[in-house]
Write a protein that holds these residues in place. Sequence first.
Motif, short mmCIF file in Angstrom:
data_model
loop_
_atom_site.label_atom_id
_atom_site.label_comp_id
_atom_site.label_asym_id
_atom_site.label_seq_id
_atom_site.Cartn_x
_atom_site.Cartn_y
_atom_site.Cartn_z
N CYS A 85 0.81 -1.22 0.00
CA CYS A 85 0.00 0.00 0.00
C CYS A 85 0.84 1.27 0.00
CB CYS A 85 -0.92 0.02 1.21
SG CYS A 85 -2.37 -1.01 0.96
N ILE A 86 0.28 2.28 -0.62
CA ILE A 86 0.90 3.60 -0.63
C ILE A 86 0.85 4.20 0.77
CG2 ILE A 86 0.48 5.97 -1.42
CD1 ILE A 86 -0.16 4.71 -4.19
N ILE A 87 -0.25 3.93 1.46
CA ILE A 87 -0.38 4.41 2.83
C ILE A 87 -0.13 3.25 3.79
CG2 ILE A 87 -2.00 5.32 4.55
CD1 ILE A 87 -3.23 6.98 2.32
N GLN A 88 0.81 3.45 4.67
CA GLN A 88 1.13 2.44 5.68
C GLN A 88 0.95 3.08 7.05
OE1 GLN A 88 2.24 -0.77 5.02
NE2 GLN A 88 2.43 -0.59 2.80
N ASN A 89 1.07 2.27 8.06
CA ASN A 89 1.05 2.82 9.42
C ASN A 89 2.16 3.89 9.53
OD1 ASN A 89 1.61 3.16 12.24
ND2 ASN A 89 0.38 1.33 12.60
N PRO A 90 1.81 5.08 10.04
CA PRO A 90 2.81 6.15 10.11
C PRO A 90 4.08 5.74 10.84
CG PRO A 90 0.65 6.98 10.71
CD PRO A 90 0.49 5.50 10.53
N LYS A 91 3.99 4.73 11.70
CA LYS A 91 5.18 4.29 12.44
C LYS A 91 6.23 3.71 11.51
CE LYS A 91 2.74 3.41 16.74
NZ LYS A 91 2.01 2.38 17.48
N VAL A 92 5.78 3.22 10.36
CA VAL A 92 6.73 2.72 9.36
C VAL A 92 7.72 3.83 9.00
CG1 VAL A 92 6.98 1.96 6.96
CG2 VAL A 92 5.18 0.98 8.41
N ASP A 411 17.47 -1.23 7.67
CA ASP A 411 16.01 -1.14 7.67
C ASP A 411 15.38 -2.21 8.54
OD1 ASP A 411 15.53 0.97 5.37
OD2 ASP A 411 17.15 -0.36 4.75
N LEU A 412 15.86 -3.45 8.38
CA LEU A 412 15.27 -4.53 9.19
C LEU A 412 15.53 -4.26 10.68
CD1 LEU A 412 16.07 -7.72 7.08
CD2 LEU A 412 13.89 -6.51 7.32
N LYS A 413 16.70 -3.74 10.97
CA LYS A 413 17.02 -3.44 12.37
C LYS A 413 16.09 -2.36 12.91
CE LYS A 413 21.58 -3.27 13.44
NZ LYS A 413 22.84 -2.53 13.34
N GLN A 414 15.88 -1.33 12.11
CA GLN A 414 14.97 -0.25 12.54
C GLN A 414 13.58 -0.79 12.81
OE1 GLN A 414 17.31 2.32 13.26
NE2 GLN A 414 15.49 3.50 12.73
N HIS A 415 13.09 -1.63 11.92
CA HIS A 415 11.73 -2.16 12.11
C HIS A 415 11.69 -3.14 13.27
CE1 HIS A 415 9.94 -0.03 8.84
NE2 HIS A 415 10.80 -0.51 7.96
N GLU A 416 12.76 -3.87 13.49
CA GLU A 416 12.81 -4.75 14.65
C GLU A 416 12.64 -3.94 15.92
OE1 GLU A 416 16.34 -7.13 15.13
OE2 GLU A 416 15.18 -8.95 14.82
N ALA A 421 9.41 -6.43 16.64
CA ALA A 421 9.16 -7.68 15.94
C ALA A 421 10.47 -8.42 15.79
CB ALA A 421 8.57 -7.40 14.56
N LYS A 422 10.39 -9.73 15.69
CA LYS A 422 11.60 -10.51 15.47
C LYS A 422 11.75 -10.75 13.98
CE LYS A 422 11.84 -12.70 19.95
NZ LYS A 422 11.34 -13.83 20.75
#
Length: 586
Positions: A85-92, A411-416, A421-422
């Motif tokens: 999606c073009i719009i994602q959760n703002p936390k992304v 990026d994966l580290k940031q999202h972790e 999330a693991k």
Amino acid sequence: MTDEAPATTTKSMDDIMSLCKRRGFVYPASEIYGGINGFWDYGPLGAQLKKNLRDAWWTDVVMRGCNGKLGPDGKPVEIVPVDTCIIQNPKVWEASGHVAGFNDPMVDDKETKQRFRADHLFGMYLVRPEEGESVDQGVARLIKIINEQPFELPYGPNLSCVASNEEEAFGAFRAAMHRIKQDITRVPDAAVATSFTAETRKGEECFGVCYQVPMSFMKAHPTWIPSPFNKPDKAAALELDNRKSDSQLTEPRAFNLMFKTYIGATATEDDVAYLRPETAQGIFVNFKNVVDTTRVGVPFGIAQTGKSFRNEVTPRNFTFRSREFEQMEIEFFCHPDDAKDWYVFWRDWRMEWWQGLGLKGENLILREHDSDELAHYAKEGAGTSDIEYRFPFTAPGFGELEGIAHRTDFDLKQHEEHARAKLKYFDSTRGELAKNGQPKGEHYLPHVIEPSGGLDRGVLAILCEAYTVDESRPSPEFMKFHPRVAPIKAAVFPLVKKDGMPEKAQELHSELRQKFGHLGAIEYDEKQSIGKRYARMDEAGTPYCFTIDGDSLTDGTVTVRDRDTGEQQRMPMAGVAAFLGEKLGV
RNA sequence: GCGGGUGUAGCUCAGUGGUAGAGCGUCACGUUGCCAACGUGAAUGUCGUCGGUUCGAAUCCGAUCACCCGCUCCA
């Protein structure tokens, strides 16, 4: 400049834009309302051209896995598609750094027209030691003045500079002092500060602090801060204690490059969302989903094409920098140890790919970034390269078509961290061998190689490359598209509109349309002279024209005309589809 | 965001205070024998937009929008 250079540099962007409009490749968006800055629409030919380029990418990258080229591990390259999606959760966007980065207040120097991030502005503050004052006491006094000064008292920094940390800033300041003494220390309890004692060029002893200029001070008295673009060595004789400059700095202003919108009907600040500024994050947030629900294993890639949006300060150069644009992105996940090899693989293969679509020669270059222009996440990586095209408006320079970056595990580290999330990958092919001879496996966060291409920029490069002027031709202006991307694949003409030629031609037209209509348009035209019809097709970049003439009616042959040479050859009408299929590479 | 330039038919442009124009393109009819052929006819414009000056504005003034160039910016 080489001898061949004029052929490219004589192309005029105005002429290309004019042809794009005239033939329906690109229009200004909302043109009947006066247009809208930074947005462009594709017309019939442009839409098909763009689709052909997108399809070529999708086919070659995703479906054929780099066209069958083996990866550095000697195995076929595995890529799967997503469409997020073009719009994602703002936390992304908080995790990716876009909310912070795109919201950073910026300061302009009106004199030198330069702009920089306000939080990158460092000041060097100097103060005369008071009687019996120790270094610590002096520095503490100075910090207090900087942070708590009443703003009616002028007390700006003696010098300023733009730097990403205080060591770099201090380095820039050294030149202004006669002598820096040994006691350079980090200031306790200050996030970003270095203190020192020094002797000015006038021979005065002083205490100094290299300190991030407080935002409140920048807002209150921007002009009291000397411009960071004044060279320190020109400010040789520094005045101690109270001082103020008379610079032309603006107060910090936010330039949010993300388009903001609201979810739901209430439109309060709690409902804020953003249009994605890149398609990449949609892939990263789905990394675990893809790993869990498909049988792919590292190394593998996830690809998607789609629109992204950036509220550019200055949209410019036709469609090159638009506020709405389409990306073709791959995030390729691999073991950290293999990142270098995959980076080189992707960099080289992506270059080959663009070359295969007709962007050749000296108009296309592969440029490795210097370390000082690397994005923050790429500093630790194997590198970043741009595939760049020499557009008429950048010549003799180049403009970016695609960037290939080793993004590490940033990026994966940031999202972790942000999503808690693991995202670590369990690689059962690695690790020490167990007693039964099986590897024990290894948990790791994969590194990412990101080949990120601009679809609209690709279309623009193809338009520029294809645009050809040859005054010796009856149709001096023509588009030399690679058959694979040409929006019109072929045209069928009756030589004249009589004697049953139109009927025969329509028969062939309808056959070709059934066979090749999924690749692009097949045109039929019987209006006006044959020469004019050829010329029209030249301007649209149609590679082949088939003409039904008198002989076609008796011996069943037709002529095929090659767009680039104008040469014709006869062939059986029954062999046309096979001929065209071969030329289109299907 | 700053400075400069441009804006008249689909495209390229002329028109500098007094009825909106040309070439090319497009469309129709006729003609046609391989590279923008020819003949006849036709359509297409709030002169970027809004406001002002004027008896009268494409033309002068102001604002605004868009595009181009140079800065700036560009994860």
